[in-house]
Design an enzyme around this catalytic site. Structure first.
Site, PDB file in Angstrom:
ATOM      1  N   ASP A 110      35.490  10.158  -7.513  1.00  0.00           N
ATOM      2  CA  ASP A 110      35.822   9.031  -8.391  1.00  0.00           C
ATOM      3  C   ASP A 110      37.068   9.255  -9.234  1.00  0.00           C
ATOM      4  O   ASP A 110      37.797   8.311  -9.548  1.00  0.00           O
ATOM      5  CB  ASP A 110      34.622   8.653  -9.273  1.00  0.00           C
ATOM      6  CG  ASP A 110      34.036   9.827 -10.038  1.00  0.00           C
ATOM      7  OD1 ASP A 110      34.483  10.968  -9.816  1.00  0.00           O
ATOM      8  OD2 ASP A 110      33.126   9.593 -10.850  1.00  0.00           O
ATOM      9  N   GLU A 133      35.717  20.231   0.306  1.00  0.00           N
ATOM     10  CA  GLU A 133      36.979  20.624  -0.336  1.00  0.00           C
ATOM     11  C   GLU A 133      37.437  22.015   0.078  1.00  0.00           C
ATOM     12  O   GLU A 133      38.641  22.279   0.147  1.00  0.00           O
ATOM     13  CB  GLU A 133      36.839  20.548  -1.858  1.00  0.00           C
ATOM     14  CG  GLU A 133      36.689  19.139  -2.401  1.00  0.00           C
ATOM     15  CD  GLU A 133      35.251  18.647  -2.449  1.00  0.00           C
ATOM     16  OE1 GLU A 133      35.013  17.556  -2.990  1.00  0.00           O
ATOM     17  OE2 GLU A 133      34.354  19.387  -1.951  1.00  0.00           O
ATOM     18  N   HIS A 160      30.391  15.758 -13.794  1.00  0.00           N
ATOM     19  CA  HIS A 160      31.298  16.786 -13.278  1.00  0.00           C
ATOM     20  C   HIS A 160      31.760  17.769 -14.357  1.00  0.00           C
ATOM     21  O   HIS A 160      32.580  18.646 -14.073  1.00  0.00           O
ATOM     22  CB  HIS A 160      32.536  16.194 -12.587  1.00  0.00           C
ATOM     23  CG  HIS A 160      32.233  15.375 -11.369  1.00  0.00           C
ATOM     24  ND1 HIS A 160      31.033  15.428 -10.704  1.00  0.00           N
ATOM     25  CD2 HIS A 160      32.984  14.464 -10.690  1.00  0.00           C
ATOM     26  CE1 HIS A 160      31.057  14.598  -9.670  1.00  0.00           C
ATOM     27  NE2 HIS A 160      32.211  13.996  -9.649  1.00  0.00           N
ATOM     28  N   ASP A 162      31.127  33.622  16.465  1.00  0.00           N
ATOM     29  CA  ASP A 162      30.050  32.678  16.216  1.00  0.00           C
ATOM     30  C   ASP A 162      29.621  32.692  14.749  1.00  0.00           C
ATOM     31  O   ASP A 162      29.311  31.645  14.169  1.00  0.00           O
ATOM     32  CB  ASP A 162      28.856  32.962  17.142  1.00  0.00           C
ATOM     33  CG  ASP A 162      28.386  34.418  17.117  1.00  0.00           C
ATOM     34  OD1 ASP A 162      29.097  35.263  16.550  1.00  0.00           O
ATOM     35  OD2 ASP A 162      27.315  34.701  17.677  1.00  0.00           O
TER      36      ASP A 162
END
Length: 598
Positions: A58, A81, A147, A475
């Protein structure tokens, strides 16, 4: 160069940029205005940035509108991120003379990217981290926003960024916005390290003067002190004379990071001195160049290369970065009295250090002086290192077979990405064709880096019209960042991905805990992965599983596979305990160091 000296040099460069800008303003008649968002994007366009990575949040979405509407810069939305910042790192490594850019949201987004930004700082990769933050009013009043940590400390994330970026700019008003943006971009370019920019939501559409954009940002460091530089060159020339032309050049990572690849190639051609590279300097010099002798990794080096490097009368080291894995666990046997080191901000001539004498300006002048040794140096033989495919009695795919075999598969201008660990150690010994670019994260060594970095590398390779992008990973590493394959599919990229399936963390096993369960992982159905990650109808990708040398050979010889027209994933089934030669040697040295025997 000390911290204070670097700050002073940075301030001088900033003032020079200000002076150029004022000149541009003085000659301008009309006041052109531009939003802060567009100013940032225009600067990035000037730096040849064509893709920006990130995740919407946002606090950054008002800025993302400007990116999405930009005519030449593409928004690459990532799965998280961390992956986005890894991709920006890979983009910057392949897109030389440019930078990587990642956009995150305040707090939760930027902290997720922190590990990748730290890796870019460690390995000297220029990445701009733009963080969309709350409005300037909220930043001043500090309400209990989402946040945040809920305790009013809105600057805590910036304090984190200060530890892992070369420069930071917290824009709080439009008056200083342009100057601050330019300042940190110059730091990213000159220092070859990540920088941090916060952009409040309410400033994205604020308009500022566009006049500064008429003056492009400088790409080169400040010139050396001419008197000191002249003295240093004289000292080097004297040592070369004393060495009776028995001089070799050793090229390392910073030759690429600090943009002296061209100057180094000019030095090689005009002097004909033999040249070798370190693991982090691999492909900084063409490995098909007739005077190139191979990779030097201290005690891990192939014996013929080791003897030639360590017995030279003088070594001219360019851009050295002496980390443990880059030096064979600190086993360089090169005395300082036989060494000259050229760095971005200083020069070492044996035991004497000359701060502020950087290689960007020094190299061309040194090359002209050293060119007189060309005739004598050209007579010094340089055996060209080869890695033949061995003839083994069984059909199992071993590391001894795999790496020289895929070496035959490589082509000119391929971009080859190797994950930290098994893949990186395996491919080091493989000579690569001319103009290949090798990308790895040897110093910071964050597993999972390579898959997400391949996304950015592939986009940069497409921009530069290079060849195929080829990833080698394990892997275990692949499971950390595998989601980014969906982003590759979405953006119509076509890397070839080799996944070495040895049921766990091979490098960790050989460093410690060979039979420990913590080095094992859950097995995946790798051949079904691509249809899950974006190729819903199964038409855009292709998967393979190879279990034997004959199956591997057949696939590598297949022209359709080699053409890389779509994403292709190759699961390579390997023995759980098999490992490359260089990794075995490094693990043994690590064990000795842990026991205090080194």
């Amino acid at each position: 160069m000390g911290t204070e000296a670097r700050k002073l040099q940075g301030e001088v460069e900033r003032l020079q940029q200000e002076l150029q800008t004022l000149k541009a303003q003085y000659h301008s008649e009309d006041e052109e205005l531009i939003t802060i968002s567009d100013y940032i994007l225009k600067r990035l366009e000037q730096l040849n940035v064509t893709s920006i990575f990130g995740v919407p949040g946002d606090f950054n979405m008002p800025f993302l509108d400007f990116i999405e509407d930009h005519p030449t810069i593409q928004w690459i939305g990532n799965c998280n991120e961390l992956n986005a910042a890894y991709a920006a790192d890979g983009y910057a490594r392949v897109k030389e003379h440019s930078i990587g850019v990642v956009v995150t949201t305040f707090g939760v987004g930027e902290l997720s990217a922190t590990n990748a930004i730290a890796g870019a700082f460690s390995e000297m990769v220029p990445v701009l981290h733009i963080v969309g933050v709350p409005s300037t009013t909220q930043l001043k009043n500090k309400p209990m926003l989402h946040h945040t940590l809920g305790d009013g400390r809105f600057n805590v994330y910036t304090k984190v960024a200060e530890q892992i970026t070369a420069a930071q700019a917290m824009i709080m008003n439009k008056a200083q916005a342009a100057a601050e943006i330019d300042r940190i971009l110059m730091e990213a370019i000159i220092q070859a390290r990540p920088v941090y920019l916060t952009l409040p939501m309410d400033l994205t559409t604020e308009k500022i003067s566009a006049k500064r954009l008429k003056v492009k940002l400088p790409r080169t460091p400040s010139p050396n002190n001419p008197d000191v530089e002249s003295y240093v060159i004289d000292e080097i020339m004297e040592l070369v004379e004393d060495a009776k032309r028995d001089v070799i050049i050793l090229v390392d990572a910073c030759a690429v990071r600090h943009d002296v690849r061209g100057e180094v190639n000019d030095l090689l051609v005009k002097t004909q001195f033999p040249v070798y590279a370190t693991p982090m300097g691999k492909t900084s010099v063409s490995e098909e160049y007739e005077r190139y002798g191979g990779i030097y990794i201290g005690s891990i080096t192939h014996p013929s290369i080791k003897e030639r490097v360590e017995n030279a009368n003088l070594i001219l080291s360019i851009g050295a970065l002496k980390s443990d894995f880059n030096t064979g666990m600190f086993t360089y046997h090169i005395p300082a009295r036989h060494t000259i080191e050229l760095h971005s901000d200083h020069t070492l001539v044996r035991h004497a250090k000359f701060p502020g004498i950087g290689m960007k300006w020094l190299l061309p002048k040194l090359t002209e002086r050293l060119s007189k040794f060309q005739e004598g140096a050209s007579r010094i033989p340089v055996p060209h290192y080869k890695l033949d495919v061995p003839k083994e009695s069984d059909d199992k795919i071993s590391h001894a077979y795999l790496w020289p075999r895929v070496g035959k598969f490589f082509r000119k201008q391929d971009v080859i990405v190797a994950e930290t660990g098994t893949s990186n150690f395996g491919v080091l010994d493989v000579p690569m064709p001319d103009q290949c670019i090798f990308v790895s994260q040897i110093l910071y060594g964050s597993i999972g880096w390579a898959t997400a970095s391949t996304l950015g590398a592939a986009i940069a390779a497409r921009d530069r019209h290079l060849g195929r992008t080829i990833l080698f990973t394990g892997d275990g590493s692949m499971q950390l960042t595998v989601q980014e394959i969906s982003t590759m599919t979405h953006n119509k990229l076509a890397p070839i991905i080799f996944v070495l399936n040895n049921k766990g963390y091979n490098i960790e096993r050989h460093l410690h805990g060979l039979d420990r369960k913590y080095n094992d992982i859950a097995d995946w159905k790798w051949a079904s992965l691509l249809t899950t990650l974006g190729d819903i109808e199964g038409k855009l990708t292709q998967s393979y599983t190879v279990r034997s040398k004959s199956e591997l050979d057949k696939l590598l010889d297949d022209e359709e596979f080699a053409s890389a027209r779509k994403i292709q994933l190759v699961e390579v089934i390997m023995d759980k305990y098999d490992t490359p030669r260089a990794l075995q040697a490094s693990a043994a040295l690590t064990a000795q160091a842990a026991a205090g025997q080194l």
